[in-house]
Design an enzyme around this catalytic site. Structure first.
Site, short mmCIF file in Angstrom:
data_model
loop_
_atom_site.label_atom_id
_atom_site.label_comp_id
_atom_site.label_asym_id
_atom_site.label_seq_id
_atom_site.Cartn_x
_atom_site.Cartn_y
_atom_site.Cartn_z
N CYS A 2 0.82 -1.21 0.00
CA CYS A 2 0.00 0.00 0.00
C CYS A 2 0.85 1.27 0.00
CB CYS A 2 -0.87 0.03 1.24
SG CYS A 2 -1.88 -1.42 1.45
N ARG A 28 5.49 -0.49 -6.17
CA ARG A 28 5.46 -1.28 -4.94
C ARG A 28 4.41 -2.38 -4.97
NH1 ARG A 28 6.73 1.77 -0.01
NH2 ARG A 28 4.91 0.70 0.78
N TRP A 74 -3.04 -2.75 -1.35
CA TRP A 74 -2.67 -4.13 -1.61
C TRP A 74 -3.46 -4.93 -0.59
CZ3 TRP A 74 -0.28 -8.24 0.96
CH2 TRP A 74 0.22 -9.26 0.15
N GLU A 475 17.60 -18.72 -5.25
CA GLU A 475 17.26 -17.41 -5.81
C GLU A 475 16.80 -17.58 -7.28
OE1 GLU A 475 16.51 -14.70 -4.75
OE2 GLU A 475 16.79 -13.26 -6.36
#
Ligand code: F6R
Length: 599
Positions: A2, A28, A74, A475
């Site tokens: 958010c 984001r 979000w 990863e």
């Protein structure tokens, strides 16, 4: 996750400023957006499910206001829809909120008993309800906010408009970042500095349980008891956020390619001669190093564990911050806790850090965002110089973290004399030449695109390796699954036979890296075992291996301290080209957020 933007001005129209701020925070990750402003004394709320552009399209072209708050959500409590999007209005109160109100259910029941009705499933609406309840009760906003801070459990950065106080924005903060930007006859509020950098570089940082009142020409900040605080006005020192993708199709591809620069920039102060290593903190007095982080940052920590243990004989444990915060940590004064974070705002990492600080043990951090909450809470910080990472999937921040941790381990080896000086000098030379070593790996795009064509229709892909190779394969696997949505798992190569090999069928792709001389033969045997069961294998190695059963990606032979930097790049690019072939939203993968500010 958010994002919050607020603005109040004497003269300027703040609508474009709010939209601009939300757009800056888009990277984001979010699923809905909303904005609220006061016009001719009336409160107007606009919300949409979708993008900030949809919100902008929804507004009248010439919309004009002098005070407003805005949000990208979000979803945590309740579905992704317009009703759950922020701002939430209850009675006289309208708020946008980042964080989670943990006792919202209990508060909801209490408020319902008092006659409140709620439209959404969101915890934020309950927070608005509680503020409205106290405001009605006390008719005083200071008392309202102070009571709110006492009664609410959880994390919050709140930006609030109040119906009969149309010239003020109120802010409240606990465990979720919030800053107040100072301008001339205009002031700003944001969850992150980049949202307002285009307009001002001067800002105040709100600390936990502080609140503020902001008008166009005044900013007052209070502690939880209502005492006025004399806060330091900070000036942002970093460079402005570049929103330019240049010639690249995606930020992720741009950021992968930047790594030949960002790694070098990060380690530059420590590698130009052997005594530069002594600029790094001395860790020799600690008996154990704990590394605590989440996701990709935790994977970077694993590579450091290998180096500290194998090359410096220092015990090193790596923890997921979300687990660490709820377990027995066996802390004592001889333990150094290292926290790794790109954003510097990850809620679990921050909570774990607070736990170590409460135990009064030493902390060191590897952080990318300057002045972030984690950076500010640490005893000592070493900054990575990855620059702003916009793609949600971390690439250049990971390699900057790995490189910085590697030189930290090398400094430990130098101080403990666990590696001969002559060898350290050779490693430093390799670090000095890292850019030219990485460029050919980055330029090998055709190989990665060909591999992507072979795997992009698959449902399951496996990554194997031993020791350091295993840590990097974790990863590689994470990169593939987060952006291409293909299920993938990383396994220690020797562990396959203990269960997972049952999943290998005709044409299952298996990636492996084998770069550690003493155990390469073992990994290759494990790879042959899966080939025998029909797997299609890809091998990253620095050995001269010729085997028609595998597609081989050859990398240069370098010291242990640099290997992860070379291995991970093919993995990043294979993930990228695979997601690209699938037409995925690479920079903003579904459900993911760049900065995970809730638990
Ligand atoms: C994956 C990714 C995440 C982050 C994790 C920690 O590509 O980016 O796994 O590494 O959320 O974030 P920071 O480093 O900001 O604490």
């Amino acid at each position: 996750m958010c994002g919050i933007v607020g603005c109040t001005s004497t003269q300027k129209n703040i609508i474009p400023i709010l939209l601009d701020g939300l757009k800056t925070l888009e990277y984001r990750g979010y699923d809905s957006a909303g904005l609220s402003f006061i016009k001719n004394g009336n409160l107007i709320i606009n919300k949409v499910k979708g993008r900030v552009q949809d919100l902008e399209n929804h507004l009248a072209k010439d919309e004009n206001a002098k005070i407003g708050i805005a949000h990208t959500r979000w979803a945590t409590h309740g579905k992704v829809n317009e009703i759950n999007a922020h701002p939430h209005n209850v009675g006289s109160i309208t708020i946008v909120h980042n964080g989670i109100i943990e006792n919202f259910n209990k508060l909801k029941h209490k408020l319902k008993d008092k006659g409140y009705h709620f439209k959404s499933q969101s915890d934020t609406e309950i927070a608005a309800g509680l503020l409205d309840y106290y405001y009605n009760k006390y008719q005083n906003l200071d008392k309202t906010i102070q009571k709110f801070i006492k009664k609410v459990d959880g994390s919050y950065a709140i930006c609030m408009l109040v119906n009969n106080d149309p010239n003020t924005i109120y802010v409240i903060k606990k465990d979720s970042p919030l800053i107040i930007g100072k301008g001339e006859n205009i002031n700003y509020i944001a969850s992150d500095v980049p949202a307002i950098l285009k307009y001002t570089k001067n800002y105040y940082i709100l600390e936990d349980c502080e609140y503020g009142k902001i008008t166009s020409d005044n900013i007052t900040i209070y502690d939880k008891d209502g005492n006025i605080l004399n806060k330091e006005l900070k000036t942002y020192q970093g460079s402005n956020l570049t929103s330019d993708k240049g010639t690249y199709k995606h930020y992720m591809l741009k950021e992968i390619n930047e790594q030949s620069i960002t790694i070098r920039k990060t380690i530059d102060p420590y590698i130009n001669n052997i005594d530069d290593l002594l600029k790094l903190p001395d860790l020799t007095k600690y008996e154990r190093i704990d590394i605590i982080a989440c996701g990709t940052a935790m994977h970077a920590g694993l590579t450091a564990k290998y180096l500290f243990e194998e090359c410096t004989n220092t015990k090193c444990e790596v923890f997921l911050a979300s687990e660490y915060r709820y377990q027995n940590n066996f802390l004592n004064k001889n333990v150094l806790s290292i926290f790794i974070s790109q954003s510097g705002e990850t809620a679990d990492t921050l909570a774990a850090l607070k736990k170590v600080k409460e135990a009064k043990c030493d902390t060191l951090g590897i952080v990318n965002v300057k002045e972030s909450s984690i950076a500010r809470a640490l005893d000592k910080v070493l900054y990575t110089e990855a620059g702003t990472e916009i793609a949600v999937a971390s690439t250049k921040a990971y390699t900057a973290q790995v490189a910085l941790l590697s030189v930290l381990a090398l400094a430990q080896a130098y101080r403990k004399k666990s590696i001969k000086e002559e060898k350290i000098l050779k490693i430093l030379e390799e670090f000095q030449n890292i850019s030219s070593t990485l460029i050919p790996i980055l330029e090998n795009a055709q190989t990665y695109e060909n591999i992507a064509k072979e795997i992009y229709k698959q449902n399951d892909i496996f990554y194997i390796g031993r020791s350091l190779d295993y840590y990097v394969s974790m990863e590689g696997s994470l990169k593939l699954k987060e952006i291409s949505y293909i299920h993938s798992e990383a396994y220690a190569a020797g562990e396959l036979k203990h269960g997972t090999i049952s999943l290998i069928t005709e044409n299952t792709p298996v990636f492996a890296s084998a770069t550690i001389e003493k155990i390469n033969a073992k990994t290759i045997s494990n790879l042959k075992e899966v080939v025998a069961r029909g797997a299609k294998c890809y091998l990253i190695t620095d050995e001269n291996i010729k085997d028609e059963n595998f597609t081989i990606i050859k990398i240069k032979k370098v010291s242990m301290f640099l290997k992860p930097l070379l291995i991970v790049i093919p993995y990043q690019l294979i993930a990228y080209y695979t997601a690209n072939l699938k037409g995925c939203d690479i920079d903003k993968p579904r459900n993911l957020a760049k900065s995970v500010t809730v638990e």
